[in-house]
Structure formats: C-alpha cells, structure tokens
Design an enzyme around this catalytic site. Structure first.
Site, short mmCIF file in Angstrom:
data_model
loop_
_atom_site.label_atom_id
_atom_site.label_comp_id
_atom_site.label_asym_id
_atom_site.label_seq_id
_atom_site.Cartn_x
_atom_site.Cartn_y
_atom_site.Cartn_z
N ARG A 90 -48.64 -58.82 -56.90
CA ARG A 90 -47.91 -57.59 -56.57
C ARG A 90 -46.49 -57.96 -56.17
O ARG A 90 -46.28 -58.99 -55.53
CB ARG A 90 -48.55 -56.88 -55.39
CG ARG A 90 -49.96 -56.50 -55.60
CD ARG A 90 -50.09 -55.11 -56.16
NE ARG A 90 -51.49 -54.83 -56.42
CZ ARG A 90 -51.92 -53.70 -56.96
NH1 ARG A 90 -51.07 -52.75 -57.30
NH2 ARG A 90 -53.20 -53.51 -57.17
N ILE A 91 -45.57 -57.06 -56.51
CA ILE A 91 -44.19 -57.27 -56.08
C ILE A 91 -44.05 -56.71 -54.67
O ILE A 91 -44.49 -55.59 -54.38
CB ILE A 91 -43.22 -56.59 -57.07
CG1 ILE A 91 -43.33 -57.33 -58.41
CG2 ILE A 91 -41.80 -56.60 -56.55
CD1 ILE A 91 -42.72 -56.61 -59.57
N LEU A 92 -43.47 -57.51 -53.80
CA LEU A 92 -43.36 -57.13 -52.40
C LEU A 92 -42.00 -56.48 -52.14
O LEU A 92 -40.97 -57.00 -52.58
CB LEU A 92 -43.55 -58.36 -51.52
CG LEU A 92 -44.98 -58.92 -51.60
CD1 LEU A 92 -45.03 -60.36 -51.13
CD2 LEU A 92 -45.93 -58.04 -50.79
N ASN A 106 -43.52 -68.82 -53.22
CA ASN A 106 -44.37 -68.38 -54.33
C ASN A 106 -44.53 -69.53 -55.32
O ASN A 106 -43.61 -70.33 -55.50
CB ASN A 106 -43.69 -67.21 -55.05
CG ASN A 106 -44.47 -66.71 -56.25
OD1 ASN A 106 -45.68 -66.53 -56.19
ND2 ASN A 106 -43.78 -66.48 -57.36
N THR A 107 -45.69 -69.60 -55.94
CA THR A 107 -45.85 -70.56 -57.03
C THR A 107 -45.96 -69.77 -58.33
O THR A 107 -46.66 -68.75 -58.41
CB THR A 107 -47.02 -71.53 -56.80
OG1 THR A 107 -47.11 -72.39 -57.93
CG2 THR A 107 -48.35 -70.83 -56.57
N HIS A 108 -45.25 -70.25 -59.35
CA HIS A 108 -45.12 -69.48 -60.60
C HIS A 108 -45.31 -70.40 -61.81
O HIS A 108 -44.74 -71.50 -61.86
CB HIS A 108 -43.73 -68.84 -60.65
CG HIS A 108 -43.53 -67.98 -61.85
ND1 HIS A 108 -44.07 -66.71 -61.96
CD2 HIS A 108 -42.89 -68.22 -63.01
CE1 HIS A 108 -43.75 -66.21 -63.15
NE2 HIS A 108 -43.04 -67.09 -63.80
N ASP A 140 -37.24 -64.06 -52.71
CA ASP A 140 -36.18 -63.16 -52.26
C ASP A 140 -36.50 -61.76 -52.78
O ASP A 140 -37.63 -61.51 -53.22
CB ASP A 140 -34.79 -63.67 -52.71
CG ASP A 140 -34.59 -63.62 -54.21
OD1 ASP A 140 -35.48 -63.09 -54.93
OD2 ASP A 140 -33.55 -64.10 -54.70
N GLY A 142 -35.66 -60.21 -55.40
CA GLY A 142 -35.86 -60.08 -56.85
C GLY A 142 -37.24 -60.54 -57.27
O GLY A 142 -38.05 -60.96 -56.44
N ASP A 144 -39.17 -63.32 -58.92
CA ASP A 144 -39.10 -64.73 -59.31
C ASP A 144 -37.67 -65.25 -59.41
O ASP A 144 -37.34 -66.04 -60.30
CB ASP A 144 -39.85 -64.95 -60.64
CG ASP A 144 -41.32 -64.55 -60.53
OD1 ASP A 144 -41.90 -64.72 -59.45
OD2 ASP A 144 -41.88 -64.06 -61.54
C1 GAR Z 1 -51.22 -69.45 -60.82
O1 GAR Z 1 -50.97 -70.13 -62.02
C2 GAR Z 1 -49.94 -68.84 -60.28
O2 GAR Z 1 -48.81 -69.58 -60.56
C3 GAR Z 1 -49.93 -67.54 -61.04
O3 GAR Z 1 -51.25 -67.10 -60.98
C4 GAR Z 1 -52.11 -68.24 -61.03
C5 GAR Z 1 -53.15 -68.10 -59.95
O4 GAR Z 1 -54.18 -69.03 -60.12
N1 GAR Z 1 -49.01 -66.63 -60.45
C6 GAR Z 1 -48.24 -65.80 -61.15
O5 GAR Z 1 -48.29 -65.70 -62.36
C7 GAR Z 1 -47.28 -64.98 -60.32
N2 GAR Z 1 -46.26 -64.41 -61.15
P1 GAR Z 1 -55.30 -69.23 -59.02
O6 GAR Z 1 -55.78 -67.84 -58.59
O7 GAR Z 1 -56.37 -70.00 -59.70
O8 GAR Z 1 -54.68 -70.00 -57.87
#
Ligand code: GAR
Length: 194
Positions: A90-92, A106-108, A140, A142, A144
């Site tokens: 979700r976008i915060l 965040n991890t992307h 931030d 935006g 990502d």
């Molecule tokens: C991860 O690869 C994360 O980077 C991505 O969702 C996956 C979650 O995996 N997030 C996004 O795409 C956010 N834009 P997980 O539930 O197995 O940790």
C-alpha cells in the site's frame, strides 16, 4: 538493541529472514511487532516467533487518511527505532511518512529508479531488461523515490518467468535486508555514543 516494526502484505519471506537473524543474540536488532493491511500469510511467521501482530484493513475506514492514522498508532505503540516495509503493498500518505522520517525503509525488487511500483519484476521482463536487482531505500512522499541505501544487481536469464526471477531476487533481497538493518543498528549505536 534496535527495535524494529515490520509491515508486510504477502508471504513474508523477508520478514522470516529477519526473525531468523534476530534469534542470534549478536544480531543488533529485534523485531518487536509485525503489521499488515490484511490477514497476510506471512503473519504466521511472527506468531511462530511470538512476535506481536496487528492488522489494519483500509476497507474498514472511511478514508485513506483515517486508515493510515490507525496504522501509525499501531506502529508507534511499539516505539520502534526503525520501520521496515517488507512487501507492504500500500502507498502510505505523506503524514505517515513524515511521522517516521529517517526511520522508515522499504525493500523493492528492482534497481530503482527503474521499475517503480507494484509490478517491478513483471515490468522489467516486459521492458526486455537484461539486468535487474534489489533496492533498499528510505521512504519519502513519492512512490519508490526515497534516498537509496543499498542496491544489488542480478542478470536476468533468457526466457526466465516472473516467478522464477522474483524468487532469485528475493534470495538476494533477504540477505541484503538482514545486513542493511544490522548496519543501520550499528550506526544508530555509534550516533548514540557520540
Ligand atoms: C519482495 O520482493 C519485495 O521487494 C516486494 O514484495 C516482495 C515481498 O516478498 N515489494 C514490492 O514489490 C513493493 N513495491 P515477501 O513477502 O516474501 O517478503
């Protein structure tokens, strides 16, 4: 010890990696709670590790703002030093981000600024990219767009499916996230000493 709240929406494999890492008494971060916007399968990991969980579903609120306020209240209740979006989809809103500035990451699954948004792996394949990767960044206002902390690159294999590629990305992502939070904790400790 760095107190961490993790927010998830999915299977929570990144969360599980963090829970496993924090079992080691030498790991400098502790997961104090896990939150979600739904009854996500990954919440089970938190339950197995006896970590508090909370669910705040947007559908139950009259506005996105009201939802985000409740989510923030749940997060703040645990007084975290760091909040990690690990597959939180979700976008915060800006107020949420502002309240946690400098301690929301965040991890992307792409090499930002390429392939922002919810379908980064699919979009990289559709664009014919030959490399992609993982980005861990501060959040931030935006989508990502926040300051990049660390990235790791990987080559896309010929004919690779979205699922297979995402699984390979997640393998890298899990260890990168564990290491990045460890480094964040060490930095915070040094700052506190200075
Ligand atoms: C991860 O690869 C994360 O980077 C991505 O969702 C996956 C979650 O995996 N997030 C996004 O795409 C956010 N834009 P997980 O539930 O197995 O940790």
């Amino acid at each position: 010890m760095l107190s961490v709240v993790v927010l998830i929406s999915g299977s929570g494999s990144n969360l599980l990696a963090l829970l496993k890492a924090s079992e080691n008494p030498l790991y400098p971060a502790k997961i104090v709670a896990v939150g979600s916007d739904k009854d996500a399968p990954g919440l089970e990991h938190a339950e197995l590790y006896d970590v508090d969980t909370f669910i705040v579903e947007p559908e139950r609120f009259s506005s996105k703002q009201a939802w985000a306020e409740k989510l923030l209240a749940n997060v703040q209740h645990h007084q975290p030093d760091l909040v990690v979006l690990a597959g939180f989809m979700r976008i915060l809103p800006a107020d949420f981000v502002a309240a946690l500035r400098g301690k929301l990451i965040n991890t992307h699954p792409s090499l930002l600024p390429d392939f922002k948004g919810a379908h980064a792996v699919r979009d990289a394949l559709a664009a014919g990219a030959t490399t992609t990767g993982v980005t861990i960044h501060f959040v931030d206002e935006g989508v990502d767009t926040g300051e990049i902390i660390v990235q790791s690159k990987l080559d896309i294999l010929p004919q690779e499916s979205e699922h297979a590629l995402h699984e390979r990305i997640k393998e890298i992502e899990r260890s990168l996230l564990v290491r990045t939070i460890e480094e964040f904790a060490i930095k915070q400790k040094d700052l506190a000493k200075a």
